[in-house]
Design a protein around this motif. Structure first.
Motif, PDB file in Angstrom:
ATOM      1  N   GLY A   1       0.784  -1.242   0.000  1.00 55.25           N
ATOM      2  CA  GLY A   1       0.000   0.000   0.000  1.00 55.25           C
ATOM      3  C   GLY A   1       0.810   1.284   0.000  1.00 55.25           C
ATOM      4  N   LYS A   2       1.992   1.257   0.607  1.00 56.26           N
ATOM      5  CA  LYS A   2       2.821   2.458   0.697  1.00 56.26           C
ATOM      6  C   LYS A   2       4.045   2.380  -0.213  1.00 56.26           C
ATOM      7  CE  LYS A   2       1.372   3.490   5.441  1.00 56.26           C
ATOM      8  NZ  LYS A   2       1.817   3.709   6.842  1.00 56.26           N
ATOM      9  N   THR A   3       4.002   1.490  -1.185  1.00 55.11           N
ATOM     10  CA  THR A   3       5.131   1.333  -2.104  1.00 55.11           C
ATOM     11  C   THR A   3       4.766   1.822  -3.504  1.00 55.11           C
ATOM     12  OG1 THR A   3       4.566  -0.870  -2.956  1.00 55.11           O
ATOM     13  CG2 THR A   3       5.731  -0.773  -0.836  1.00 55.11           C
ATOM     14  N   SER A   4       5.778   1.888  -4.369  1.00 50.95           N
ATOM     15  CA  SER A   4       5.553   2.314  -5.752  1.00 50.95           C
ATOM     16  C   SER A   4       4.850   1.245  -6.581  1.00 50.95           C
ATOM     17  CB  SER A   4       6.899   2.665  -6.405  1.00 50.95           C
ATOM     18  OG  SER A   4       7.759   1.529  -6.399  1.00 50.95           O
ATOM     19  N   PHE A   5       4.671   0.043  -6.004  1.00 51.33           N
ATOM     20  CA  PHE A   5       4.046  -1.065  -6.737  1.00 51.33           C
ATOM     21  C   PHE A   5       2.536  -1.124  -6.526  1.00 51.33           C
ATOM     22  CE2 PHE A   5       8.326  -2.412  -5.382  1.00 51.33           C
ATOM     23  CZ  PHE A   5       8.928  -2.489  -6.627  1.00 51.33           C
ATOM     24  N   TRP A   6       1.998  -0.267  -5.658  1.00 49.34           N
ATOM     25  CA  TRP A   6       0.586  -0.373  -5.309  1.00 49.34           C
ATOM     26  C   TRP A   6      -0.328  -0.159  -6.514  1.00 49.34           C
ATOM     27  CZ3 TRP A   6      -2.579  -2.615  -2.394  1.00 49.34           C
ATOM     28  CH2 TRP A   6      -3.889  -2.162  -2.218  1.00 49.34           C
ATOM     29  N   ARG A   7      -0.040   0.839  -7.329  1.00 46.65           N
ATOM     30  CA  ARG A   7      -0.909   1.117  -8.478  1.00 46.65           C
ATOM     31  C   ARG A   7      -0.947  -0.064  -9.437  1.00 46.65           C
ATOM     32  NH1 ARG A   7      -3.772   4.947 -10.798  1.00 46.65           N
ATOM     33  NH2 ARG A   7      -3.970   4.981 -13.065  1.00 46.65           N
ATOM     34  N   LEU A   8       0.211  -0.713  -9.635  1.00 45.32           N
ATOM     35  CA  LEU A   8       0.250  -1.877 -10.522  1.00 45.32           C
ATOM     36  C   LEU A   8      -0.572  -3.015  -9.934  1.00 45.32           C
ATOM     37  CD1 LEU A   8       1.382  -3.168 -13.091  1.00 45.32           C
ATOM     38  CD2 LEU A   8       3.375  -3.898 -11.752  1.00 45.32           C
ATOM     39  N   PHE A   9      -0.493  -3.209  -8.615  1.00 48.27           N
ATOM     40  CA  PHE A   9      -1.311  -4.229  -7.975  1.00 48.27           C
ATOM     41  C   PHE A   9      -2.794  -3.939  -8.168  1.00 48.27           C
ATOM     42  CE2 PHE A   9      -3.942  -5.540  -4.405  1.00 48.27           C
ATOM     43  CZ  PHE A   9      -3.736  -6.910  -4.416  1.00 48.27           C
ATOM     44  N   VAL A  10      -3.173  -2.676  -7.988  1.00 42.53           N
ATOM     45  CA  VAL A  10      -4.587  -2.278  -8.148  1.00 42.53           C
ATOM     46  C   VAL A  10      -5.065  -2.585  -9.559  1.00 42.53           C
ATOM     47  CG1 VAL A  10      -6.162  -0.304  -8.213  1.00 42.53           C
ATOM     48  CG2 VAL A  10      -4.522  -0.536  -6.333  1.00 42.53           C
ATOM     49  N   GLU A  11      -4.221  -2.337 -10.548  1.00 41.92           N
ATOM     50  CA  GLU A  11      -4.613  -2.544 -11.941  1.00 41.92           C
ATOM     51  C   GLU A  11      -4.653  -4.014 -12.337  1.00 41.92           C
ATOM     52  OE1 GLU A  11      -1.813  -0.313 -14.195  1.00 41.92           O
ATOM     53  OE2 GLU A  11      -2.698   1.632 -13.698  1.00 41.92           O
ATOM     54  N   LYS A  12      -3.696  -4.806 -11.847  1.00 39.75           N
ATOM     55  CA  LYS A  12      -3.531  -6.176 -12.325  1.00 39.75           C
ATOM     56  C   LYS A  12      -4.170  -7.248 -11.431  1.00 39.75           C
ATOM     57  CE  LYS A  12      -1.015  -5.061 -15.912  1.00 39.75           C
ATOM     58  NZ  LYS A  12      -1.480  -5.309 -17.297  1.00 39.75           N
ATOM     59  N   GLU A  13      -4.137  -7.051 -10.130  1.00 38.73           N
ATOM     60  CA  GLU A  13      -4.582  -8.108  -9.213  1.00 38.73           C
ATOM     61  C   GLU A  13      -5.889  -7.782  -8.485  1.00 38.73           C
ATOM     62  OE1 GLU A  13      -3.205 -11.058  -8.827  1.00 38.73           O
ATOM     63  OE2 GLU A  13      -1.457 -10.732 -10.097  1.00 38.73           O
ATOM     64  N   MET A  14      -6.044  -6.547  -8.106  1.00 44.56           N
ATOM     65  CA  MET A  14      -7.222  -6.190  -7.313  1.00 44.56           C
ATOM     66  C   MET A  14      -8.559  -6.427  -8.024  1.00 44.56           C
ATOM     67  SD  MET A  14      -8.202  -2.672  -5.274  1.00 44.56           S
ATOM     68  CE  MET A  14      -7.006  -2.845  -3.946  1.00 44.56           C
ATOM     69  N   PRO A  15      -8.675  -6.188  -9.354  1.00 37.16           N
ATOM     70  CA  PRO A  15      -9.990  -6.379  -9.989  1.00 37.16           C
ATOM     71  C   PRO A  15     -10.574  -7.775  -9.798  1.00 37.16           C
ATOM     72  CG  PRO A  15      -8.577  -5.106 -11.430  1.00 37.16           C
ATOM     73  CD  PRO A  15      -7.711  -5.577 -10.294  1.00 37.16           C
ATOM     74  N   TRP A  16      -9.766  -8.829 -10.019  1.00 40.64           N
ATOM     75  CA  TRP A  16     -10.333 -10.175  -9.882  1.00 40.64           C
ATOM     76  C   TRP A  16     -10.578 -10.530  -8.415  1.00 40.64           C
ATOM     77  CZ3 TRP A  16      -8.090 -13.946  -7.035  1.00 40.64           C
ATOM     78  CH2 TRP A  16      -6.702 -13.908  -6.818  1.00 40.64           C
ATOM     79  N   MET A  17      -9.782  -9.963  -7.489  1.00 40.97           N
ATOM     80  CA  MET A  17     -10.035 -10.202  -6.066  1.00 40.97           C
ATOM     81  C   MET A  17     -11.352  -9.564  -5.645  1.00 40.97           C
ATOM     82  SD  MET A  17      -6.278  -9.722  -4.303  1.00 40.97           S
ATOM     83  CE  MET A  17      -4.905 -10.808  -4.738  1.00 40.97           C
ATOM     84  N   ALA A  18     -11.595  -8.354  -6.141  1.00 46.51           N
ATOM     85  CA  ALA A  18     -12.858  -7.674  -5.832  1.00 46.51           C
ATOM     86  C   ALA A  18     -14.042  -8.418  -6.445  1.00 46.51           C
ATOM     87  CB  ALA A  18     -12.803  -6.241  -6.352  1.00 46.51           C
ATOM     88  N   TYR A  19     -13.861  -8.879  -7.686  1.00 51.37           N
ATOM     89  CA  TYR A  19     -14.935  -9.602  -8.369  1.00 51.37           C
ATOM     90  C   TYR A  19     -15.255 -10.904  -7.636  1.00 51.37           C
ATOM     91  CZ  TYR A  19     -17.791 -11.305 -12.247  1.00 51.37           C
ATOM     92  OH  TYR A  19     -18.838 -11.749 -13.009  1.00 51.37           O
ATOM     93  N   ALA A  20     -14.208 -11.621  -7.193  1.00 51.27           N
ATOM     94  CA  ALA A  20     -14.426 -12.872  -6.466  1.00 51.27           C
ATOM     95  C   ALA A  20     -15.126 -12.615  -5.138  1.00 51.27           C
ATOM     96  CB  ALA A  20     -13.095 -13.581  -6.229  1.00 51.27           C
TER      97      ALA A  20
END
Length: 316
Positions: A243-262
């Motif tokens: 959440g506090k790293t430079s990788f958070w936006r990439l996680f939101v774009e690539k991984e979070m959508p299917w986690m939210a959908y599930a």
């Protein structure tokens, strides 16, 4: 100063298993046939109700390298963590109970890790189906830790622990543990390691056979409240990690959508406010489903839309 980790064997293989009797013997036989004798195989039975226990005990009784543990069911992450707790190897690697490995895997990986003095060694793997076997290349574009994290998050590299030999002393030094979730727990621990100052290596060889049996392991394949909760817990774990790293936006774009959908699909018990708090970052992502877009504003309506889609899908 910290006490240096004292290892007993060269490599520990951790097999977390649950009701795996149908394919378990193939997996364990491939461990037994390893050319590296100075190794151990930690079998963590996560509360199986089939014949997995008796199969494991047979191997443990005839080969001292096998160490069998039975624990109350707690999920794959807790079983992997339990295995790490009991591992005495200089290096550790995980093997899934329905997969198998080539005889020289441990010996080759150990020798390469010792030669290069790395903390994590990545190798290729085989993707096996009933009809074919193909090599999945896992060579990182760069051995820079940040670059590898990006490739793991965008799916260029596989997040599995099964093709990665890791020095146990490094896990202890950085106090790294599996998260409280049973989805992407392997991706989590690998990224957590890469966030530290560790040295990564790659070997251009495949040993691990990832067996796809076509039994449908899709997270949205059927109604499963636990799968929804697992996706929710995974999203929360990654928020704490990235959440506090430079990788958070990439996680939101690539991984979070299917986690939210599930989470939405399986109806994990939560309020609309909780859903928005956990997945609200998705509002900045264009390519998400209409159900998610609606659910982030009107949770109940989003659930109804998704329920309608499930019903129509069953009628087709």
């Amino acid at each position: 100063s910290k006490i240096k980790y004292l290892y007993m064997v060269k490599v520990t293989v951790i097999v977390a298993l649950y009701n795996a009797a149908e394919f378990l013997s193939v997996c364990l036989s491939s461990l037994q046939n390893q050319t590296l004798q100075d190794s151990e195989f930690i079998l963590v039975d996560d509360g199986s109700t089939d014949k997995s226990s008796s199969i494991c005990k047979q191997y443990a009784e005839t080969d001292t390298r096998f160490k069998y543990f039975h624990k109350q069911n707690g999920g794959v992450a807790s079983a992997r963590e339990y295995g790490l707790l009991h591992a005495t190897g200089k290096y550790v690697i995980h093997v899934d109970s329905d997969d198998w490995i080539d005889p020289k895997m441990l010996e080759t990986l150990y020798n390469e890790a010792e030669r290069t003095q790395i903390d994590m060694l990545i190798c290729d793997y085989y993707y096996d189906t009933v009809l074919s076997s193909s090599v999945c290349k896992q060579e990182p574009g760069s051995l820079d830790n940040k670059s590898i994290i990006i490739e793991l998050l965008n799916g260029t590299l596989h997040g599995s622990c099964c093709n990665k030999l890791v020095k146990k002393e490094t896990l202890i030094k950085h106090d790294l543990h599996f998260p409280n979730c049973d989805i992407c727990e392997d991706l989590y621990i690998n990224i957590a390691l890469l966030l530290k100052e560790v040295k990564i290596g790659y070997i251009n060889k495949a040993f691990y056979h990832y067996v796809q049996r076509g039994d449908g392991n899709n997270i949205t394949g059927s109604q499963n409240t636990k799968a929804g909760l697992d996706a929710l817990h995974a999203a929360k774990s990654f928020r704490n990690l990235l959440g506090k790293t430079s990788f958070w936006r990439l996680f939101v774009e690539k991984e979070m959508p299917w986690m939210a959908y599930a989470t939405l699909y399986h109806g994990a018990a939560m309020s609309g406010r909780e859903f928005a708090q956990c997945f609200g970052d998705l509002r900045q992502v264009r390519d998400i489903s209409i159900e998610l877009k609606v659910a982030l504003r009107w949770y109940g309506l989003g659930r109804m839309l998704l329920l309608g889609r499930k019903i129509v899908g069953k009628w087709r």
